[in-house]
Design a protein around this motif. Structure first.
Motif, PDB file in Angstrom:
ATOM      1  N   ILE A  95      49.717  54.711   9.729  1.00  0.00           N
ATOM      2  CA  ILE A  95      48.534  53.952  10.119  1.00  0.00           C
ATOM      3  C   ILE A  95      48.646  52.519   9.608  1.00  0.00           C
ATOM      4  O   ILE A  95      48.367  51.556  10.334  1.00  0.00           O
ATOM      5  N   GLY A  96      49.076  52.360   8.361  1.00  0.00           N
ATOM      6  CA  GLY A  96      49.239  51.030   7.791  1.00  0.00           C
ATOM      7  C   GLY A  96      50.232  50.189   8.559  1.00  0.00           C
ATOM      8  O   GLY A  96      50.007  48.995   8.799  1.00  0.00           O
ATOM      9  N   ASP A  97      51.350  50.790   8.966  1.00  0.00           N
ATOM     10  CA  ASP A  97      52.356  50.052   9.744  1.00  0.00           C
ATOM     11  C   ASP A  97      51.783  49.585  11.077  1.00  0.00           C
ATOM     12  O   ASP A  97      51.994  48.443  11.491  1.00  0.00           O
ATOM     13  N   VAL A  98      51.069  50.483  11.750  1.00  0.00           N
ATOM     14  CA  VAL A  98      50.465  50.122  13.041  1.00  0.00           C
ATOM     15  C   VAL A  98      49.477  48.977  12.869  1.00  0.00           C
ATOM     16  O   VAL A  98      49.478  48.008  13.644  1.00  0.00           O
ATOM     17  N   GLU A  99      48.660  49.063  11.850  1.00  0.00           N
ATOM     18  CA  GLU A  99      47.636  48.040  11.659  1.00  0.00           C
ATOM     19  C   GLU A  99      48.229  46.698  11.269  1.00  0.00           C
ATOM     20  O   GLU A  99      47.781  45.652  11.765  1.00  0.00           O
ATOM     21  N   ARG A 100      49.245  46.692  10.421  1.00  0.00           N
ATOM     22  CA  ARG A 100      49.867  45.419  10.042  1.00  0.00           C
ATOM     23  C   ARG A 100      50.538  44.755  11.233  1.00  0.00           C
ATOM     24  O   ARG A 100      50.388  43.544  11.452  1.00  0.00           O
ATOM     25  N   GLU A 101      51.299  45.530  12.007  1.00  0.00           N
ATOM     26  CA  GLU A 101      51.989  44.952  13.161  1.00  0.00           C
ATOM     27  C   GLU A 101      50.990  44.464  14.208  1.00  0.00           C
ATOM     28  O   GLU A 101      51.168  43.413  14.825  1.00  0.00           O
ATOM     29  N   ALA A 176      34.756  53.666  -1.218  1.00  0.00           N
ATOM     30  CA  ALA A 176      34.272  54.696  -2.137  1.00  0.00           C
ATOM     31  C   ALA A 176      32.998  55.344  -1.606  1.00  0.00           C
ATOM     32  O   ALA A 176      32.809  56.556  -1.735  1.00  0.00           O
ATOM     33  N   ARG A 177      32.151  54.551  -1.007  1.00  0.00           N
ATOM     34  CA  ARG A 177      30.869  55.068  -0.516  1.00  0.00           C
ATOM     35  C   ARG A 177      31.045  55.964   0.702  1.00  0.00           C
ATOM     36  O   ARG A 177      30.305  56.935   0.881  1.00  0.00           O
ATOM     37  N   HIS A 178      32.038  55.654   1.546  1.00  0.00           N
ATOM     38  CA  HIS A 178      32.140  56.335   2.837  1.00  0.00           C
ATOM     39  C   HIS A 178      33.375  57.235   2.972  1.00  0.00           C
ATOM     40  O   HIS A 178      33.703  57.666   4.070  1.00  0.00           O
ATOM     41  N   GLY A 179      34.030  57.542   1.854  1.00  0.00           N
ATOM     42  CA  GLY A 179      35.137  58.486   1.888  1.00  0.00           C
ATOM     43  C   GLY A 179      36.415  57.941   2.498  1.00  0.00           C
ATOM     44  O   GLY A 179      37.190  58.696   3.098  1.00  0.00           O
ATOM     45  N   ASP A 180      36.656  56.647   2.312  1.00  0.00           N
ATOM     46  CA  ASP A 180      37.815  56.001   2.930  1.00  0.00           C
ATOM     47  C   ASP A 180      38.856  55.532   1.918  1.00  0.00           C
ATOM     48  O   ASP A 180      39.707  54.697   2.235  1.00  0.00           O
ATOM     49  N   LYS A 181      38.822  56.059   0.705  1.00  0.00           N
ATOM     50  CA  LYS A 181      39.708  55.535  -0.336  1.00  0.00           C
ATOM     51  C   LYS A 181      41.177  55.739  -0.009  1.00  0.00           C
ATOM     52  O   LYS A 181      42.024  54.924  -0.395  1.00  0.00           O
ATOM     53  N   ASP A 182      41.508  56.799   0.723  1.00  0.00           N
ATOM     54  CA  ASP A 182      42.916  57.045   1.047  1.00  0.00           C
ATOM     55  C   ASP A 182      43.461  56.058   2.057  1.00  0.00           C
ATOM     56  O   ASP A 182      44.682  55.824   2.115  1.00  0.00           O
ATOM     57  N   ILE A 183      42.580  55.464   2.876  1.00  0.00           N
ATOM     58  CA  ILE A 183      43.042  54.493   3.875  1.00  0.00           C
ATOM     59  C   ILE A 183      42.767  53.051   3.447  1.00  0.00           C
ATOM     60  O   ILE A 183      43.147  52.111   4.145  1.00  0.00           O
ATOM     61  N   LEU A 184      42.137  52.875   2.283  1.00  0.00           N
ATOM     62  CA  LEU A 184      41.829  51.539   1.786  1.00  0.00           C
ATOM     63  C   LEU A 184      43.059  50.641   1.644  1.00  0.00           C
ATOM     64  O   LEU A 184      43.009  49.457   2.002  1.00  0.00           O
ATOM     65  N   PRO A 185      44.212  51.148   1.131  1.00  0.00           N
ATOM     66  CA  PRO A 185      45.380  50.265   0.990  1.00  0.00           C
ATOM     67  C   PRO A 185      45.823  49.611   2.298  1.00  0.00           C
ATOM     68  O   PRO A 185      46.492  48.572   2.272  1.00  0.00           O
ATOM     69  N   ASN A 186      45.467  50.207   3.438  1.00  0.00           N
ATOM     70  CA  ASN A 186      45.820  49.577   4.712  1.00  0.00           C
ATOM     71  C   ASN A 186      45.152  48.220   4.861  1.00  0.00           C
ATOM     72  O   ASN A 186      45.738  47.289   5.430  1.00  0.00           O
ATOM     73  N   ILE A 187      43.927  48.091   4.367  1.00  0.00           N
ATOM     74  CA  ILE A 187      43.236  46.797   4.402  1.00  0.00           C
ATOM     75  C   ILE A 187      43.965  45.796   3.511  1.00  0.00           C
ATOM     76  O   ILE A 187      44.207  44.651   3.904  1.00  0.00           O
ATOM     77  N   CYS A 188      44.349  46.236   2.308  1.00  0.00           N
ATOM     78  CA  CYS A 188      45.056  45.350   1.378  1.00  0.00           C
ATOM     79  C   CYS A 188      46.354  44.825   2.003  1.00  0.00           C
ATOM     80  O   CYS A 188      46.753  43.676   1.777  1.00  0.00           O
ATOM     81  N   THR A 205      50.625  40.882  -7.244  1.00  0.00           N
ATOM     82  CA  THR A 205      51.381  41.926  -7.936  1.00  0.00           C
ATOM     83  C   THR A 205      50.567  43.174  -8.194  1.00  0.00           C
ATOM     84  O   THR A 205      51.130  44.198  -8.595  1.00  0.00           O
ATOM     85  N   GLN A 206      49.243  43.124  -7.980  1.00  0.00           N
ATOM     86  CA  GLN A 206      48.418  44.284  -8.281  1.00  0.00           C
ATOM     87  C   GLN A 206      47.124  44.199  -7.486  1.00  0.00           C
ATOM     88  O   GLN A 206      46.723  43.117  -7.044  1.00  0.00           O
ATOM     89  N   THR A 207      46.481  45.348  -7.302  1.00  0.00           N
ATOM     90  CA  THR A 207      45.217  45.397  -6.576  1.00  0.00           C
ATOM     91  C   THR A 207      44.247  46.356  -7.253  1.00  0.00           C
ATOM     92  O   THR A 207      44.655  47.307  -7.938  1.00  0.00           O
ATOM     93  N   LEU A 208      42.985  46.130  -7.025  1.00  0.00           N
ATOM     94  CA  LEU A 208      41.956  47.068  -7.467  1.00  0.00           C
ATOM     95  C   LEU A 208      42.146  48.424  -6.801  1.00  0.00           C
ATOM     96  O   LEU A 208      41.980  49.473  -7.431  1.00  0.00           O
ATOM     97  N   ALA A 209      42.505  48.392  -5.520  1.00  0.00           N
ATOM     98  CA  ALA A 209      42.714  49.650  -4.792  1.00  0.00           C
ATOM     99  C   ALA A 209      43.835  50.470  -5.405  1.00  0.00           C
ATOM    100  O   ALA A 209      43.830  51.706  -5.330  1.00  0.00           O
ATOM    101  N   GLY A 210      44.802  49.789  -6.034  1.00  0.00           N
ATOM    102  CA  GLY A 210      45.902  50.476  -6.676  1.00  0.00           C
ATOM    103  C   GLY A 210      45.626  50.862  -8.117  1.00  0.00           C
ATOM    104  O   GLY A 210      46.528  51.356  -8.811  1.00  0.00           O
ATOM    105  N   GLY A 211      44.410  50.616  -8.584  1.00  0.00           N
ATOM    106  CA  GLY A 211      44.026  51.019  -9.934  1.00  0.00           C
ATOM    107  C   GLY A 211      44.070  49.920 -10.976  1.00  0.00           C
ATOM    108  O   GLY A 211      43.804  50.184 -12.158  1.00  0.00           O
TER     109      GLY A 211
END
Length: 225
Positions: A95-101, A176-188, A205-211
């Motif tokens: 999904i991330g690859d599709v969205e970035r391209e 976090a509110r809507h159950g999308d944490k697994d797909i959040l890195p795609n936005i980043c 070098t780092q993101t909140l989504a990555g902890g």
């Protein structure tokens, strides 16, 4: 889910939906490679339906008074794409690859001169002053779902022109509110092309989504081709 779309977003709804349809048209070839081609038309319609749900979920963060409203309006639609593709069994990395391209291709439909002019404006001293003011305002936390960030000046030996440390992220809160944490890195993952197509090098070098404790954006100008 909110029952109605905030009036600010409702006033931009037509343009946002048009951008989403354009995005899905660009993505169609890639979608046909990972899904059954006969299913793609229905999936595009499903994404637009999900986009309506996302629009109703979008938090208001100040409208024209906040630069982050534009970030939400430009990127939140990718949550709708991610949700639908996830329901159809597409792995998050794909999904991330599709969205970035797709996003890169959409950005490149803007004439180069216009993109580079936008990049110069972003890097300008006037915009840096605006970013400093917006960063200070963000700490007032007037809107709980907004971003909170600091403007970073370069120190001795630094190669970047300026930076932004995001201490709180509106997309992280939304996910976090809507159950999308697994797909959040795609936005980043969309950020690098968003800046590169405007002639700006982003180092992060780092993101909140990555902890991490914050996202460390550092900006410099790309050398001309």
């Amino acid at each position: 889910m909110a029952e109605t779309i905030h009036p600010f977003y409702e006033s931009h709804r037509g343009a946002m939906e048009a951008a989403m349809r354009h995005r899905l048209d660009i993505a169609e070839t890639m979608l046909c490679k990972i899904l059954r081609p006969s299913d793609v038309g229905g999936i595009k319609r499903e994404v637009m339906d999900e986009f309506g749900i996302v629009l109703a979920q979008m938090p208001y963060v100040g409208g024209v008074a906040s630069r982050m409203s534009d970030f939400f309006m430009r990127l939140i639609g990718f949550m709708a794409i991610s949700r639908v593709l996830r329901r159809h069994g597409v792995p998050p990395s794909v999904i991330g690859d599709v969205e970035r391209e797709t996003y890169k291709a959409q950005l490149l439909t803007v004439p180069e001169a216009e993109r580079l002019a936008a990049g110069r404006q972003f890097m300008s001293s006037e915009n840096q002053a605006f970013l400093r003011e917006q960063a200070e305002r963000s700490h007032q936390e007037q809107f709980p779902d907004d971003f909170v960030y600091d403007f970073i000046e370069p120190g001795p030996g630094d190669s970047f022109e300026f930076g932004i440390n995001y201490k709180a992220c509106g997309f992280c809160k939304f996910a976090a509110r809507h159950g999308d944490k697994d797909i959040l890195p795609n936005i980043c993952g969309l950020d690098f092309d968003a800046y590169a197509t405007r002639g700006i090098h982003l180092e992060r070098t780092q993101t909140l989504a990555g902890g991490a404790s914050h996202c460390d954006f550092r900006f410099s100008r790309l050398p001309p081709d």
